[in-house]
Design an enzyme around this catalytic site. Structure first.
Site, PDB file in Angstrom:
ATOM      1  N   ARG A  48       0.816  -1.216   0.000  1.00 51.82           N
ATOM      2  CA  ARG A  48       0.000   0.000   0.000  1.00 51.82           C
ATOM      3  C   ARG A  48       0.853   1.271   0.000  1.00 51.82           C
ATOM      4  O   ARG A  48       0.391   2.304  -0.461  1.00 51.82           O
ATOM      5  CB  ARG A  48      -0.957  -0.005   1.200  1.00 51.82           C
ATOM      6  CG  ARG A  48      -2.169  -0.891   0.957  1.00 51.82           C
ATOM      7  CD  ARG A  48      -3.058  -0.921   2.167  1.00 51.82           C
ATOM      8  NE  ARG A  48      -4.394  -1.419   1.844  1.00 51.82           N
ATOM      9  CZ  ARG A  48      -5.335  -1.664   2.757  1.00 51.82           C
ATOM     10  NH1 ARG A  48      -5.068  -1.464   4.035  1.00 51.82           N
ATOM     11  NH2 ARG A  48      -6.524  -2.095   2.398  1.00 51.82           N
ATOM     12  N   LYS A 185     -17.146 -15.045   5.842  1.00 54.25           N
ATOM     13  CA  LYS A 185     -18.459 -14.512   6.216  1.00 54.25           C
ATOM     14  C   LYS A 185     -19.301 -14.162   5.001  1.00 54.25           C
ATOM     15  O   LYS A 185     -18.988 -13.251   4.251  1.00 54.25           O
ATOM     16  CB  LYS A 185     -18.276 -13.268   7.090  1.00 54.25           C
ATOM     17  CG  LYS A 185     -17.922 -13.608   8.523  1.00 54.25           C
ATOM     18  CD  LYS A 185     -17.760 -12.367   9.373  1.00 54.25           C
ATOM     19  CE  LYS A 185     -19.086 -11.775   9.787  1.00 54.25           C
ATOM     20  NZ  LYS A 185     -18.876 -10.563  10.621  1.00 54.25           N
ATOM     21  N   GLY A 331      -6.938  -7.410   0.445  1.00 56.50           N
ATOM     22  CA  GLY A 331      -7.008  -8.246   1.639  1.00 56.50           C
ATOM     23  C   GLY A 331      -6.433  -9.638   1.438  1.00 56.50           C
ATOM     24  O   GLY A 331      -5.348  -9.802   0.891  1.00 56.50           O
ATOM     25  N   GLY A 354     -12.663  -4.297   1.366  1.00 60.73           N
ATOM     26  CA  GLY A 354     -14.026  -3.806   1.593  1.00 60.73           C
ATOM     27  C   GLY A 354     -14.419  -2.736   0.588  1.00 60.73           C
ATOM     28  O   GLY A 354     -15.547  -2.712   0.087  1.00 60.73           O
TER      29      GLY A 354
END
Ligand code: 3PG
Ligand code: MG
Length: 379
Positions: A48, A185, A331, A354
């Protein structure tokens, strides 16, 4: 202007006349993974930081003083030495000498609270603002949505590239367009699954979230992870798009006795699914090889454990090998690609997990809307 009416760095330069001698605040997402050994904290992946360099260098080449600001982890609104920006500052100093870095924005509760006082503090003495924090642009936090309402603002190169690559997946993907989703999830992904089903030709679902779909089909799932309150929604998605949704046909996991085993789609009592099986890995790989556009987010299993890495490795290998245009959401899937040494073999690795999912789902993010509205934005 490009990417839907959002000012670019060139627009900012035009608005300010010249960047020479100007103080520019750049919101970056330097939320990097850290490794701790006693008091020693080390960055384990500087992806990043490197991704922000084109913007930082462009501004410096034009004579601007560059001040960066980021969050790191989730320190919950108070100073916490464990989340100090110092290790990031050291690496940034090596990669971009002369660029300043403020302390962790989340040491102040007003960052997440989007407080006026925090915004006023950030823009004090600042001539312009650049958002290059794609990975945090789904957060309506002070440093993301505040400055564009107060000072001339633009998107940085990293943010621009993310938007220019991800948004067309919603509207004009080369077909067949295949999405592969994994992760634990399903509740995190239902929104994007619903939106992707409007555009994809095929959606392959692996990772622990496949067990909620298995449960929706009435299969026994043993002790596998699943989300009982999402079973109804998963059933609805299956009814809507049975043709497009590919679920695993076999599963690797542990028996009740703790032995590694391969199961079908009905798991015996006490068994726990931890990866897609070899048949599913081959099927998902074929779907990816036949695609012209691929979006992949989320591992197929618990790939950190070599016994359950084969499914994720097969998908990563197919994504690396296919001739399709390939986009990997940030991620865990980016980490998996890097772990398999395949991160150079995809067209785009997003810096945001996200954020990329929310952009695919909604077509916009709070950070983008703030830049678009600029100083005419209210609130
Ligand atoms: C991330 O790493 O996903 C981004 O930096 C956002 O962090 P957050 O999920 O803590 O808001
Ligand atoms: Mg996150």
């Amino acid at each position: 202007m490009s990417a839907g009416g959002i000012p670019t760095l060139e627009d900012l330069e035009t608005e300010l006349g010249s960047l020479a001698g100007k103080r520019i605040l750049v919101r970056t997402d330097f939320n990097t993974p850290l490794e701790r050994e006693g008091d020693d904290v080390r960055i384990t992946d500087d992806f990043r930081i490197r991704a922000a360099l084109p913007t930082l260098q462009w501004l410096q080449e034009r004579g601007a003083t560059v001040v960066t600001a980021s969050h790191l982890g989730r320190p919950e609104g108070r100073p916490d030495p464990r989340y100090s920006m110092e290790p990031v500052r050291v690496r940034l100093g090596e990669l971009a000498p002369g660029v300043e870095l403020l302390e962790n924005l989340r040491f102040d509760p007003g960052e997440e609270g989007n407080d006026d006082a925090v915004i006023a503090g950030l823009v004090e003495g600042i001539d312009g603002y650049v958002n290059d924090a794609f990975g945090a642009s789904h957060r309506a936090h002070a440093s993301i949505v505040g400055p564009p309402r107060r000072v001339p603002s633009a998107m940085g190169r990293l943010l621009q590239r993310e938007v220019e690559i991800l948004l067309p997946l919603r509207t004009a993907p080369k077909r067949p367009f295949v999405a592969v989703l994994g992760g634990a999830k399903v509740s995190d992904k239902l929104g994007v699954i619903g939106a992707l089903l409007d555009t994809v030709d095929a959606l392959a679902i692996g990772g622990a979230m496949c067990f909620t779909f298995f449960a929706a089909q009435g299969h026994s799932i043993g002790d596998s992870l699943f989300e009982p309150d999402q079973v109804g929604t998963c059933r609805g998605l299956l009814e809507r798009a049975a043709e497009a949704i590919h679920l695993p046909s076999d599963i690797v996991g542990l028996t009740a006795e703790g032995e590694v085993a391969t199961f079908g789609t009905r798991l015996p009592e006490g068994a726990k699914g931890l990866d897609i099986g070899p048949g599913s890995a081959a099927e998902f790989g074929d779907v990816v090889m036949e695609a012209r556009t691929v979006f992949w987010n989320g591992p197929m299993g618990m790939f950190e454990d070599e016994r359950f890495a084969a499914g994720t490795r097969a998908v990563a290998q197919a994504v690396a090998n296919t001739k399709a245009f390939t986009v990997v959401g940030g991620g865990d899937s980016a980490a998996a690609l890097a772990a398999f040494g395949l991160d150079d073999d995809v067209d785009h690795v997003s810096t945001g997990g996200g954020a990329s999912l929310e952009l695919l789902e909604l077509g916009d993010l709070p950070g983008l809307a703030a830049l678009r509205e600029g100083r005419s934005g209210d609130g």
